[in-house]
Design a protein around this motif. Structure first.
Motif, PDB file in Angstrom:
ATOM      1  N   LEU A 246      29.618   4.963  -2.526  1.00 42.10           N
ATOM      2  CA  LEU A 246      29.178   6.630  -3.229  1.00 42.10           C
ATOM      3  C   LEU A 246      29.401   7.653  -2.218  1.00 42.10           C
ATOM      4  O   LEU A 246      30.474   8.388  -1.237  1.00 42.10           O
ATOM      5  CB  LEU A 246      29.406   6.483  -4.273  1.00 42.10           C
ATOM      6  CG  LEU A 246      30.173   6.392  -5.630  1.00 42.10           C
ATOM      7  CD1 LEU A 246      30.079   6.759  -6.696  1.00 42.10           C
ATOM      8  CD2 LEU A 246      32.186   7.042  -5.826  1.00 42.10           C
TER       9      LEU A 246
ATOM     10  N   SER B 126      26.545  15.239  -3.494  1.00 46.85           N
ATOM     11  CA  SER B 126      26.275  15.676  -5.210  1.00 46.85           C
ATOM     12  C   SER B 126      27.180  16.178  -5.722  1.00 46.85           C
ATOM     13  O   SER B 126      27.838  16.199  -6.525  1.00 46.85           O
ATOM     14  CB  SER B 126      24.369  15.732  -5.818  1.00 46.85           C
ATOM     15  OG  SER B 126      24.509  16.226  -5.162  1.00 46.85           O
TER      16      SER B 126
ATOM     17  N   ILE C 107      30.200  14.926  -5.960  1.00 41.64           N
ATOM     18  CA  ILE C 107      30.780  13.696  -6.919  1.00 41.64           C
ATOM     19  C   ILE C 107      30.469  14.791  -8.737  1.00 41.64           C
ATOM     20  O   ILE C 107      31.425  14.102  -8.889  1.00 41.64           O
ATOM     21  CB  ILE C 107      29.353  13.556  -6.567  1.00 41.64           C
ATOM     22  CG1 ILE C 107      30.093  12.304  -5.308  1.00 41.64           C
ATOM     23  CG2 ILE C 107      28.955  12.104  -8.264  1.00 41.64           C
ATOM     24  CD1 ILE C 107      28.573  11.162  -5.043  1.00 41.64           C
ATOM     25  N   ALA C 108      29.441  15.875  -8.847  1.00 36.46           N
ATOM     26  CA  ALA C 108      29.702  16.740  -9.695  1.00 36.46           C
ATOM     27  C   ALA C 108      31.371  16.624  -9.636  1.00 36.46           C
ATOM     28  O   ALA C 108      31.579  17.123 -11.434  1.00 36.46           O
ATOM     29  CB  ALA C 108      28.559  17.925  -9.808  1.00 36.46           C
TER      30      ALA C 108
ATOM     31  N   VAL D 213      33.336  14.181 -11.368  1.00 35.66           N
ATOM     32  CA  VAL D 213      33.508  14.425 -12.520  1.00 35.66           C
ATOM     33  C   VAL D 213      33.834  14.910 -13.529  1.00 35.66           C
ATOM     34  O   VAL D 213      34.436  14.597 -13.919  1.00 35.66           O
ATOM     35  CB  VAL D 213      32.085  13.475 -13.195  1.00 35.66           C
ATOM     36  CG1 VAL D 213      31.721  13.361 -14.329  1.00 35.66           C
ATOM     37  CG2 VAL D 213      31.477  13.236 -12.170  1.00 35.66           C
ATOM     38  N   ALA D 214      33.995  16.366 -13.008  1.00 32.69           N
ATOM     39  CA  ALA D 214      34.261  17.498 -14.085  1.00 32.69           C
ATOM     40  C   ALA D 214      35.624  17.308 -14.248  1.00 32.69           C
ATOM     41  O   ALA D 214      36.793  17.539 -14.931  1.00 32.69           O
ATOM     42  CB  ALA D 214      33.513  18.667 -13.593  1.00 32.69           C
TER      43      ALA D 214
ATOM     44  N   GLU E 296      37.063  14.548 -15.914  1.00 34.69           N
ATOM     45  CA  GLU E 296      36.404  14.839 -17.497  1.00 34.69           C
ATOM     46  C   GLU E 296      37.906  15.810 -17.929  1.00 34.69           C
ATOM     47  O   GLU E 296      38.368  15.508 -18.900  1.00 34.69           O
ATOM     48  CB  GLU E 296      35.967  15.215 -17.573  1.00 34.69           C
ATOM     49  CG  GLU E 296      35.336  15.466 -19.239  1.00 34.69           C
ATOM     50  CD  GLU E 296      33.959  16.935 -19.777  1.00 34.69           C
ATOM     51  OE1 GLU E 296      33.586  16.871 -18.419  1.00 34.69           O
ATOM     52  OE2 GLU E 296      34.359  16.854 -20.995  1.00 34.69           O
TER      53      GLU E 296
ATOM     54  N   ASP F 111      33.921  11.493 -19.858  1.00 34.56           N
ATOM     55  CA  ASP F 111      33.394  11.816 -19.320  1.00 34.56           C
ATOM     56  C   ASP F 111      31.697  10.731 -19.531  1.00 34.56           C
ATOM     57  O   ASP F 111      31.149  10.543 -20.648  1.00 34.56           O
ATOM     58  CB  ASP F 111      32.338  12.873 -18.751  1.00 34.56           C
ATOM     59  CG  ASP F 111      31.138  12.865 -18.280  1.00 34.56           C
ATOM     60  OD1 ASP F 111      30.652  11.684 -17.889  1.00 34.56           O
ATOM     61  OD2 ASP F 111      30.222  14.399 -18.496  1.00 34.56           O
TER      62      ASP F 111
ATOM     63  N   PHE G  50      29.254   8.892 -17.978  1.00 33.68           N
ATOM     64  CA  PHE G  50      28.078   9.782 -17.897  1.00 33.68           C
ATOM     65  C   PHE G  50      27.727  10.459 -18.951  1.00 33.68           C
ATOM     66  O   PHE G  50      26.596  10.358 -19.265  1.00 33.68           O
ATOM     67  CB  PHE G  50      27.548  10.694 -16.575  1.00 33.68           C
ATOM     68  CG  PHE G  50      28.435  10.338 -14.950  1.00 33.68           C
ATOM     69  CD1 PHE G  50      27.133   9.362 -14.245  1.00 33.68           C
ATOM     70  CD2 PHE G  50      29.930  10.171 -14.546  1.00 33.68           C
ATOM     71  CE1 PHE G  50      27.553   9.095 -13.203  1.00 33.68           C
ATOM     72  CE2 PHE G  50      29.775   9.628 -13.829  1.00 33.68           C
ATOM     73  CZ  PHE G  50      28.932   9.125 -12.769  1.00 33.68           C
ATOM     74  N   THR G  51      28.017  11.305 -19.437  1.00 35.11           N
ATOM     75  CA  THR G  51      27.895  12.075 -21.036  1.00 35.11           C
ATOM     76  C   THR G  51      27.199  11.308 -21.222  1.00 35.11           C
ATOM     77  O   THR G  51      26.523  11.259 -22.295  1.00 35.11           O
ATOM     78  CB  THR G  51      28.525  13.135 -20.689  1.00 35.11           C
ATOM     79  OG1 THR G  51      27.911  14.237 -19.469  1.00 35.11           O
ATOM     80  CG2 THR G  51      27.480  14.489 -22.037  1.00 35.11           C
TER      81      THR G  51
ATOM     82  N   ALA H 166      21.530   5.448 -19.842  1.00 32.82           N
ATOM     83  CA  ALA H 166      22.166   6.329 -18.690  1.00 32.82           C
ATOM     84  C   ALA H 166      22.028   5.005 -17.148  1.00 32.82           C
ATOM     85  O   ALA H 166      21.544   4.219 -17.135  1.00 32.82           O
ATOM     86  CB  ALA H 166      20.638   7.075 -18.022  1.00 32.82           C
TER      87      ALA H 166
ATOM     88  N   TYR I 123      23.506   4.910 -13.234  1.00 30.73           N
ATOM     89  CA  TYR I 123      24.465   5.129 -12.033  1.00 30.73           C
ATOM     90  C   TYR I 123      25.072   4.497 -10.879  1.00 30.73           C
ATOM     91  O   TYR I 123      24.362   4.503 -10.509  1.00 30.73           O
ATOM     92  CB  TYR I 123      23.816   6.225 -11.699  1.00 30.73           C
ATOM     93  CG  TYR I 123      23.209   7.990 -12.715  1.00 30.73           C
ATOM     94  CD1 TYR I 123      23.790   8.842 -12.584  1.00 30.73           C
ATOM     95  CD2 TYR I 123      21.372   7.353 -13.191  1.00 30.73           C
ATOM     96  CE1 TYR I 123      22.728   9.511 -13.431  1.00 30.73           C
ATOM     97  CE2 TYR I 123      20.843   8.307 -13.967  1.00 30.73           C
ATOM     98  CZ  TYR I 123      22.021   9.583 -13.945  1.00 30.73           C
ATOM     99  OH  TYR I 123      21.226  10.785 -14.777  1.00 30.73           O
ATOM    100  N   PRO I 124      26.444   4.705 -10.929  1.00 28.15           N
ATOM    101  CA  PRO I 124      27.230   3.823 -10.111  1.00 28.15           C
ATOM    102  C   PRO I 124      27.004   4.115  -8.715  1.00 28.15           C
ATOM    103  O   PRO I 124      26.244   5.262  -8.792  1.00 28.15           O
ATOM    104  CB  PRO I 124      28.026   4.414 -10.278  1.00 28.15           C
ATOM    105  CG  PRO I 124      28.857   5.291 -11.255  1.00 28.15           C
ATOM    106  CD  PRO I 124      27.618   5.841 -11.568  1.00 28.15           C
ATOM    107  N   VAL I 125      26.800   3.354  -8.547  1.00 26.42           N
ATOM    108  CA  VAL I 125      26.940   2.860  -6.590  1.00 26.42           C
ATOM    109  C   VAL I 125      27.965   3.069  -5.710  1.00 26.42           C
ATOM    110  O   VAL I 125      27.772   3.489  -4.678  1.00 26.42           O
ATOM    111  CB  VAL I 125      25.031   2.166  -6.255  1.00 26.42           C
ATOM    112  CG1 VAL I 125      25.105   1.889  -4.906  1.00 26.42           C
ATOM    113  CG2 VAL I 125      24.336   1.954  -6.691  1.00 26.42           C
TER     114      VAL I 125
ATOM    115  N   MET J 286      22.725   6.562  -6.710  1.00 21.43           N
ATOM    116  CA  MET J 286      23.345   6.251  -6.937  1.00 21.43           C
ATOM    117  C   MET J 286      23.650   5.914  -4.920  1.00 21.43           C
ATOM    118  O   MET J 286      24.708   5.537  -5.100  1.00 21.43           O
ATOM    119  CB  MET J 286      24.232   7.124  -6.803  1.00 21.43           C
ATOM    120  CG  MET J 286      24.393   8.242  -8.726  1.00 21.43           C
ATOM    121  SD  MET J 286      26.083   9.170  -8.499  1.00 21.43           S
ATOM    122  CE  MET J 286      27.634   9.136  -8.164  1.00 21.43           C
TER     123      MET J 286
ATOM    124  N   ILE K  89      25.540  15.570 -12.871  1.00 24.66           N
ATOM    125  CA  ILE K  89      25.113  15.377 -11.831  1.00 24.66           C
ATOM    126  C   ILE K  89      24.298  16.030 -11.462  1.00 24.66           C
ATOM    127  O   ILE K  89      23.835  15.590 -10.532  1.00 24.66           O
ATOM    128  CB  ILE K  89      26.445  14.723 -11.377  1.00 24.66           C
ATOM    129  CG1 ILE K  89      27.719  14.076 -11.695  1.00 24.66           C
ATOM    130  CG2 ILE K  89      26.181  14.287  -8.904  1.00 24.66           C
ATOM    131  CD1 ILE K  89      26.874  12.291 -11.871  1.00 24.66           C
TER     132      ILE K  89
END
Lengths: 91, 464
Positions: free
Chosen positions: A31, A38, A41-42, A45-46, A49, A55, A57-58, A63, A65-67, B236, B397
């Motif tokens: 990624l 980041s 990426i944030a 993710v938003a 959602e 989501d 992650f939440t 916890a 964190y995908p690579v 990540m 994130i």
């Protein structure tokens, strides 16, 4: 639309806004090698959602964190599956 | 002049022979501290900077760090420019801080500044000339409501007050931080490295996180700091296994339980601590029990740092806070008892306090502050927008993201509603891209029929 297609189309839209060319999107692509920071990426993710109502992650207890892009898509697919199971059980 | 009791960084580093084997590692180059103590990066022009108010505006982080070591105790004031300072704000920073000299590693255009010195790595040998000594003010920048930076005056004594000589001082300690050392959080780590007995690996703007992790690994970094957002991004990266830290530190944002757990699982050998600090209030405390929030007993306790809660927000009094804004006497920064209002809203649940967000609606995106008013002003430039409300949206994130609720002057025509809405969204984002830094651009935009307006006629802002 499948989760994979949604993820990829959102990803492409963000890259387009940032004027970034994406490399070929394979499952083993890292990624962070997409050239997105980041913040990007944030945002991804938003927006996911908003479109998928998910989501992971939440929501997930552990916890994680995908690579790779493949990890990321599976993370969403698994979350969607367990949501479907939960909603069936609730019925 | 330097009072007898004050010491400069150079005094604290001791003799060149005490620093053998200690290095500051940048992207391309490493600089040995003993070479720096016997040399200069300022081309022999340090004496010209004696007693001046010196703006340090470099592209390279290492160059800024080396200049700080040379200038502390020599300049009357150092004004440390963060990497993203807009050139629009530069003239006002120069005027407010009385800057009369600039140290830079590139050609920087600034009118009315009489002395300009170029700094360059590597270090060249220089004689140890005796100079007048000054107690140097350290001026740090942090973002303000309208986008113009606030200038906070610190001293080296205040900045280093949280650093305890018994902690993290082994000769094998190698520090690293994802932060830029020109911000308070990164500067803390830089000073920890200098005051200790080890080395330091600097990050660099624009360097991919994976490459910084590899450089940290190559220097066997033991003590690594970053914001929770920095750490989520690190986890990540396939290079997250390149490091094996003994100490992991988080600061600059709310550390949630998920990132604390993930770091403990990933680096089981590491001590993990999250610190509360801000440019205004300095380092408040560090929590090392692995849990989010902080113990309630810290509030009201006597000691080096005193904390109280008033109107829901955390207030801090200590020798670590900034002294004042550069253009006032401290009354705007502190209350009459010397407490700095952090603006961070906390809530007590049983025997712990948890952070809820910022009083003023300030949004913390990965450690960078966003004032909603600034973003709203840009969105409102769109001719179809009546008003907008910018708020924080939680992000797993970056902690938070910017979200906007927009009221249009008139409803879209029913026939073309969908595509018209999409057009507006795209156009608003274009205006934002042109006028705002990336972290200030709304991640999501929602069109709403109306906004809540408080009695005073202002938009009602709720705590995050």
């Amino acid at each position: 639309m499948s989760i994979k297609i949604t993820v990829i189309s959102q990803l492409q839209q963000i890259a387009e806004n940032e004027k970034k060319n994406l490399p070929p999107l394979t499952d083993d692509l890292v990624l962070l090698d997409l050239g997105l920071d980041s913040l990007a990426i944030a945002i991804l993710v938003a927006r996911l959602e908003e479109t998928l109502g998910l989501d992971p992650f939440t929501e997930s207890d552990d916890a994680f964190y995908p690579v790779t892009l493949g990890d990321f898509i599976r993370f969403y697919e698994n979350a969607a599956q367990s949501r479907d199971v939960d909603s069936r059980q609730a019925r | 002049m330097l009072p007898n009791h004050a010491t400069s960084i150079r005094d604290k580093l001791g003799n060149a022979s005490d620093c053998v084997g200690r290095c500051l590692w940048g992207v391309g180059a490493g600089v040995s501290l003993s070479d720096l103590l016997r040399g200069t990066t300022l081309g022999g022009r340090l004496p010209e900077l004696s007693g001046r108010s010196v703006l340090i505006a470099t592209q390279d982080q290492l160059a800024a760090g080396l200049a700080l070591v040379e200038l502390d105790g020599v300049a009357r004031r150092v004004v440390i420019c963060p990497p993203d300072l807009s050139s629009d704000h530069l003239p006002s920073v120069i005027a407010r801080a009385g800057v009369d000299a600039i140290v830079s590693d590139h050609d920087l255009h600034a009118r009315d500044v009489p002395v300009r010195v170029i700094c360059r790595v590597p270090v060249t040998p220089a004689d140890g000339v005796q100079r007048d000594r000054h107690a140097t003010d350290w001026v740090l920048l942090t973002s303000g409501t309208t986008g113009a930076p606030k200038l906070l005056v610190h001293t080296l004594a205040g900045l280093t007050a949280p650093i305890k000589s018994s902690q993290h001082q082994g000769t094998d300690v190698v520090w690293g931080t994802f932060y830029d050392i020109r911000r308070y959080g990164g500067l803390q780590i830089f000073l920890r490295a200098l005051l200790g007995r080890g080395s330091f690996v600097l990050s660099s703007a624009g360097e991919p996180p994976g490459e910084y992790l590899l450089r940290l690994g190559a220097q066997a970094a033991t003590h690594i700091s970053g914001t929770p957002s920095h750490w989520r991004r690190a986890l990540m990266s396939p290079s997250a296994r390149a490091i094996a830290p003994r100490y992991v530190r988080l600061s600059g944002e709310i550390a949630d339980q998920a990132i604390l757990n993930a770091l403990k699982a990933f680096y089981p050998q590491a001590d993990i601590g999250h610190a509360y600090a801000s440019t205004e209030a300095g380092v408040g405390f560090e929590v090392t029990d692995g849990l989010e929030g902080f113990p309630a007993r810290l509030i009201g306790a006597r000691g080096e740092v005193e904390m109280k809660i008033e109107d829901g927000s955390l207030r801090i009094r200590s020798a670590r806070t900034a002294l004042r804004y550069v253009d006032e006497d401290g009354t705007a920064l502190m209350d009459h008892e010397g407490f700095v209002d952090t603006g961070d809203i906390v809530e007590r649940r049983e025997d712990r306090y948890y952070f809820l967000g910022r009083r003023s609606g300030v949004i913390n995106v990965g450690g960078l502050k966003v004032y909603p008013e600034e973003v709203e002003a840009v969105i409102n430039r769109h001719p179809a927008v009546r008003m907008s409300y910018v708020r924080s949206r939680r992000s797993p994130i970056t902690g938070s993201l910017v979200a906007a609720d927009v009221v249009l002057k008139r409803d879209p025509t029913p026939s073309g509603a969908g595509s018209q809405i999409e057009d507006f969204k795209r156009e608003i984002l274009q205006i934002c891209h042109a006028g705002l830094a990336a972290h200030k651009i709304p991640a999501t935009i929602r069109f709403v029929p109306a906004l809540e307006v408080a009695a005073a006629g202002k938009l009602a802002r709720h705590h995050a």
